[in-house]
Design an enzyme around this catalytic site. Structure first.
Site, short mmCIF file in Angstrom:
data_model
loop_
_atom_site.label_atom_id
_atom_site.label_comp_id
_atom_site.label_asym_id
_atom_site.label_seq_id
_atom_site.Cartn_x
_atom_site.Cartn_y
_atom_site.Cartn_z
N ASP A 1 10.87 0.94 -8.98
CA ASP A 1 12.08 1.65 -8.57
C ASP A 1 11.65 2.84 -7.72
O ASP A 1 10.99 3.75 -8.23
CB ASP A 1 12.85 2.11 -9.81
CG ASP A 1 14.15 2.83 -9.44
OD1 ASP A 1 14.92 2.27 -8.65
OD2 ASP A 1 14.36 3.95 -9.93
N GLU B 1 13.16 -2.99 -4.55
CA GLU B 1 14.55 -3.05 -4.17
C GLU B 1 14.62 -2.91 -2.65
O GLU B 1 13.83 -2.18 -2.07
CB GLU B 1 15.27 -1.88 -4.80
CG GLU B 1 16.65 -2.18 -5.28
CD GLU B 1 17.21 -0.98 -6.02
OE1 GLU B 1 18.37 -1.03 -6.37
OE2 GLU B 1 16.49 0.00 -6.23
N CYS C 1 21.74 -2.97 -18.95
CA CYS C 1 20.73 -2.67 -19.96
C CYS C 1 19.60 -3.69 -19.83
O CYS C 1 19.83 -4.89 -19.86
CB CYS C 1 21.35 -2.76 -21.35
SG CYS C 1 20.14 -2.74 -22.67
N CYS D 1 19.21 -5.93 -23.32
CA CYS D 1 20.14 -6.99 -23.73
C CYS D 1 20.91 -7.59 -22.56
O CYS D 1 21.57 -8.61 -22.72
CB CYS D 1 21.11 -6.46 -24.79
SG CYS D 1 22.27 -5.26 -24.15
N CYS E 1 23.56 -2.69 -27.48
CA CYS E 1 22.43 -2.89 -28.39
C CYS E 1 21.83 -1.59 -28.91
O CYS E 1 20.94 -1.60 -29.76
CB CYS E 1 21.36 -3.75 -27.74
SG CYS E 1 20.44 -2.92 -26.43
N ASP F 1 15.30 5.50 -14.54
CA ASP F 1 14.44 4.87 -13.54
C ASP F 1 13.64 3.72 -14.12
O ASP F 1 13.46 2.68 -13.49
CB ASP F 1 13.49 5.91 -12.93
CG ASP F 1 14.25 7.03 -12.23
OD1 ASP F 1 15.36 6.76 -11.74
OD2 ASP F 1 13.73 8.16 -12.19
ZN LIG Z 1 21.54 -3.15 -24.39
#
Ligand SMILES: [Zn+2]
Length: 418
Positions: free
Chosen positions: A191, A275, A327, A330, A349, A356
């Protein structure tokens, strides 16, 4: 693959004069050839073949009084100049027809005596490497070279460059075989940012060295001194060289740093994912200086070049991937977050994330998914990044270059001042 190897060269005073004469003649030949091609295009949309062009602006021109001095320099450098014009035209036409990717290439333009950077090229017939380490250039002589590293193979051409700070370089084109490094199983997502240069998905942090920002005081003083010198004076020329030297120092330090960082990343990882940043868009904002100083485009180019050479993979994921909103543990989207939110906890979660690092992990996952898709294989388990375009996170992505959607109001102000 063709690579460039550049070395500092130290021409003597006499050789500098000979080089200056050759720079001048190569420039005149280039400009004459460009004039003829422009005229022919205007008259009947025709293209003069390279051979005829060379005969007109070199062989025949030498016999005239106005261009008789062309005979005093290497004909090889003059012919290379015409071939360079050919290449410039080809790049333009390929760019117009869409054969060439990347940013659009314009028509060739005339060269000037006042150009910051002077250059000329010798083909294989125009130079020789002496056993004593000197570089023999046609009609110029044996020039001392600072061999900072060995040439890996016999070069096919050499370009002699005089940069604005008064330094001479010889840049050789060498054809080398890619040397694939032993395959690793490490992969990394990166990143990129401005306050911290890069955060890697393995938790490594690369600080932003801000070379330009650090040198700004010195540059400003040099620029101020230049602005006070009378136009056309010798002192002004000296002051201009000082400014150029200060800029060159910043650029050299940055390049050196970028080489070290990219070499390390390529050595340690089989695949690197980044990216796709809208660098040109960002460079039009008030962050311009910082964005240029960061050299993201060079960072990416060096990674890609080194990956091709050493058998590694560099993947670039789409610009509008919501890497900061999902996230990484999850895969549940958690909604946009303003840039001042550096830490957050996933509502689904309960994992707490560094902004970052979470983004870097998502870049890794998206890059892996892209790569597996491209190979035709199944997408690995645990990769649950939504592939549809989602509303772009406030702040990190500017809306430049996007079509069909109005810029979000908050997007323009979300980036904190540096
Ligand atoms: Zn999560």
């Amino acid at each position: 693959m063709r690579l460039r190897y550049s070395y500092r060269i130290c021409p003597t005073v006499g050789q500098r004069q000979a080089l200056a004469r050759t720079f001048g003649c190569a420039r005149v030949v280039y400009n004459d050839a460009l004039t003829l091609r422009k005229a022919a295009w205007k008259a009947d949309r025709s293209r003069i073949p390279t051979g005829a062009l060379a005969k007109a602006v070199i062989t025949d021109a030498k016999k005239t009084d106005a261009r008789s001095w062309l005979g005093s320099v290497s004909v090889d450098a003059l012919q290379s100049s015409i071939r360079d014009l050919d290449t410039a035209y080809r790049n333009f036409f390929d760019s117009v027809s869409g054969k060439r990717s990347g940013r659009p290439v314009g028509l060739p333009v005339f060269k000037s005596r006042k150009d910051n950077r002077q250059s000329l090229r010798f083909s294989r017939n125009g130079f020789r490497l002496r056993s004593n380490g000197k570089l023999n250039l046609a009609r110029i002589g044996d020039v001392r070279v600072k061999w900072s590293r060995a040439l890996p193979a016999d070069p096919s051409s050499v370009t002699i460059v005089l940069d604005p700070s008064g330094r001479y370089f010889a840049s050789f084109v060498v054809d080398v075989e890619p040397q694939h490094l032993a395959t690793l199983d490490t992969e990394v997502g990166i990143d990129l940012g401005l306050s911290i240069y890069a955060v890697c998905s393995d938790g490594t942090v690369i600080d932003n060295p801000r070379f330009l920002r650090k040198a700004e005081k010195k540059l400003k003083a040099a620029q101020r001194a230049l602005s006070r010198k009378a136009k056309g004076s010798k002192n002004r020329a000296k002051a201009r060289r000082k400014v150029a030297r200060a800029h060159a120092k910043v650029a050299d330090t940055r390049m050196d740093w970028l080489h070290k960082q990219t070499t390390r990343l390529i050595r340690e990882n089989q695949a690197i994912y980044l990216e796709d940043l809208n660098v040109r868009g960002l460079a039009r904002t008030r962050l311009a200086k910082s964005v240029h100083d960061a050299g993201w485009s060079t960072f990416r180019r060096l990674l890609e070049e080194k990956a091709a050479r050493y058998g590694r993979h560099v993947g670039v994921i789409g610009r509008y991937e919501p890497t900061s909103q999902v996230c990484s543990a999850c895969g549940v989207p958690d909604g946009p977050k303003p840039l001042n939110v550096r830490m957050w906890t996933c509502g689904a979660c309960g994992t707490s994330h560094d902004r970052d690092l979470n983004a870097a992990r998502n870049i890794l996952a998206a890059g892996r998914a892209d790569r597996l898709n491209a190979c035709g294989g199944p997408v690995g388990p645990g990769v649950a990044i939504p592939r549809r375009a989602r509303p772009v996170e406030t702040g990190t992505h500017r809306n430049a270059g996007r079509t069909g959607r109005k810029p979000r109001a908050a997007g323009a102000t979300g980036i904190p001042a540096l």
